[in-house]
Design a protein around this motif. Sequence first.
Motif, PDB file in Angstrom:
ATOM      1  N   LEU A  34     -15.153 -17.384  -0.547  1.00 53.64           N
ATOM      2  CA  LEU A  34     -14.454 -18.641  -0.823  1.00 53.64           C
ATOM      3  C   LEU A  34     -13.815 -18.503  -2.195  1.00 53.64           C
ATOM      4  O   LEU A  34     -14.510 -18.218  -3.175  1.00 53.64           O
ATOM      5  N   LYS A  35     -12.494 -18.669  -2.256  1.00 52.12           N
ATOM      6  CA  LYS A  35     -11.795 -18.599  -3.518  1.00 52.12           C
ATOM      7  C   LYS A  35     -11.321 -19.989  -3.903  1.00 52.12           C
ATOM      8  O   LYS A  35     -10.751 -20.715  -3.072  1.00 52.12           O
ATOM      9  N   ILE A  36     -11.565 -20.338  -5.158  1.00 57.05           N
ATOM     10  CA  ILE A  36     -11.013 -21.584  -5.702  1.00 57.05           C
ATOM     11  C   ILE A  36     -10.040 -21.159  -6.769  1.00 57.05           C
ATOM     12  O   ILE A  36     -10.418 -20.520  -7.775  1.00 57.05           O
ATOM     13  N   ARG A  37      -8.770 -21.488  -6.584  1.00 55.36           N
ATOM     14  CA  ARG A  37      -7.699 -20.892  -7.398  1.00 55.36           C
ATOM     15  C   ARG A  37      -7.663 -21.407  -8.817  1.00 55.36           C
ATOM     16  O   ARG A  37      -7.587 -20.647  -9.753  1.00 55.36           O
ATOM     17  N   SER A  38      -7.703 -22.644  -9.016  1.00 58.06           N
ATOM     18  CA  SER A  38      -7.607 -23.225 -10.357  1.00 58.06           C
ATOM     19  C   SER A  38      -8.647 -24.325 -10.440  1.00 58.06           C
ATOM     20  O   SER A  38      -8.413 -25.467 -10.033  1.00 58.06           O
ATOM     21  N   THR A  39      -9.818 -23.948 -10.938  1.00 55.12           N
ATOM     22  CA  THR A  39     -10.958 -24.855 -10.852  1.00 55.12           C
ATOM     23  C   THR A  39     -10.774 -26.112 -11.689  1.00 55.12           C
ATOM     24  O   THR A  39     -10.170 -26.081 -12.775  1.00 55.12           O
ATOM     25  N   LYS A  40     -11.329 -27.198 -11.160  1.00 54.65           N
ATOM     26  CA  LYS A  40     -11.333 -28.478 -11.858  1.00 54.65           C
ATOM     27  C   LYS A  40     -12.790 -28.862 -12.132  1.00 54.65           C
ATOM     28  O   LYS A  40     -13.711 -28.355 -11.486  1.00 54.65           O
ATOM     29  N   LEU A  41     -12.954 -29.775 -13.065  1.00 57.28           N
ATOM     30  CA  LEU A  41     -14.324 -30.199 -13.397  1.00 57.28           C
ATOM     31  C   LEU A  41     -15.060 -30.712 -12.161  1.00 57.28           C
ATOM     32  O   LEU A  41     -16.242 -30.436 -11.974  1.00 57.28           O
ATOM     33  N   GLU A  42     -14.312 -31.402 -11.307  1.00 59.98           N
ATOM     34  CA  GLU A  42     -14.947 -31.994 -10.124  1.00 59.98           C
ATOM     35  C   GLU A  42     -15.291 -30.982  -9.044  1.00 59.98           C
ATOM     36  O   GLU A  42     -15.872 -31.336  -8.022  1.00 59.98           O
ATOM     37  N   ASP A  43     -14.942 -29.717  -9.266  1.00 59.37           N
ATOM     38  CA  ASP A  43     -15.362 -28.664  -8.332  1.00 59.37           C
ATOM     39  C   ASP A  43     -16.803 -28.225  -8.592  1.00 59.37           C
ATOM     40  O   ASP A  43     -17.374 -27.451  -7.829  1.00 59.37           O
TER      41      ASP A  43
END
Lengths: 107, 115
Positions: B77-86
């Motif tokens: 699972l790739k998350i491209r540009s993480t956010k705090l809510e991730d």
Amino acid sequence: RKEVEQDPGPFNVPEGATVAFNCTYSNSASQSFFWYRQDCRKEPKLLMSVYSSGNEDGRFTAQLNRASQYISLLIRDSKLSDSATYLCVVTYDKVIFGPGTSLSVIP
Amino acid sequence: EPEVTQTPSHQVTQMGQEVILRCVPISNHLYFYWYRQILGQKVEFLVSFYNNEISEKSEIFDDQFSVERPDGSNFTLKIRSTKLEDSAMYFCASSEGRNPNTEAFFGQGTRLTVV
């Protein structure tokens, strides 16, 4: 209305008690039903599937009422090791977890 | 007993960075899933994967997420540009047949912390 709702809990019961958890679901097309158990900070693990005829596994009994869109889990003679969060899971074209009900069995 | 394994167990990343969460499903399983659980909240379905393609995905699984099975064993699972809510616990699961009709086995999870 939320897709899957459960008793908010927490349930604090003495060892040996009988405890019942309830779960309701909103989608009448739901196909399959499960109870999962999740220990603190651990992954969910399947406890039992729920069939229309009801099913029992040792101290655990699960029931399904499709007309009322209601599922239950009964734990008899509760043990300290039963302390966990119990997740109701309902599926149609996707898998929906309920918010869980926390159980603490107290010595 | 065969099990689903996930690495790392805990990942800390800065906001905006890309992360890849890795999973090794049970070897004879054909269906693979990612779920997430934000601390104190319920388990949420993200995506299911079968036959090298996404079979279902939730509203949460937007363009910043992607999944891949780069070889015969890993499922990522790739998350491209993480956010705090991730920030959440991410669980991988696999099953022999199509969940819900077949039990899904969960990995122990990767705790992602975005700072």
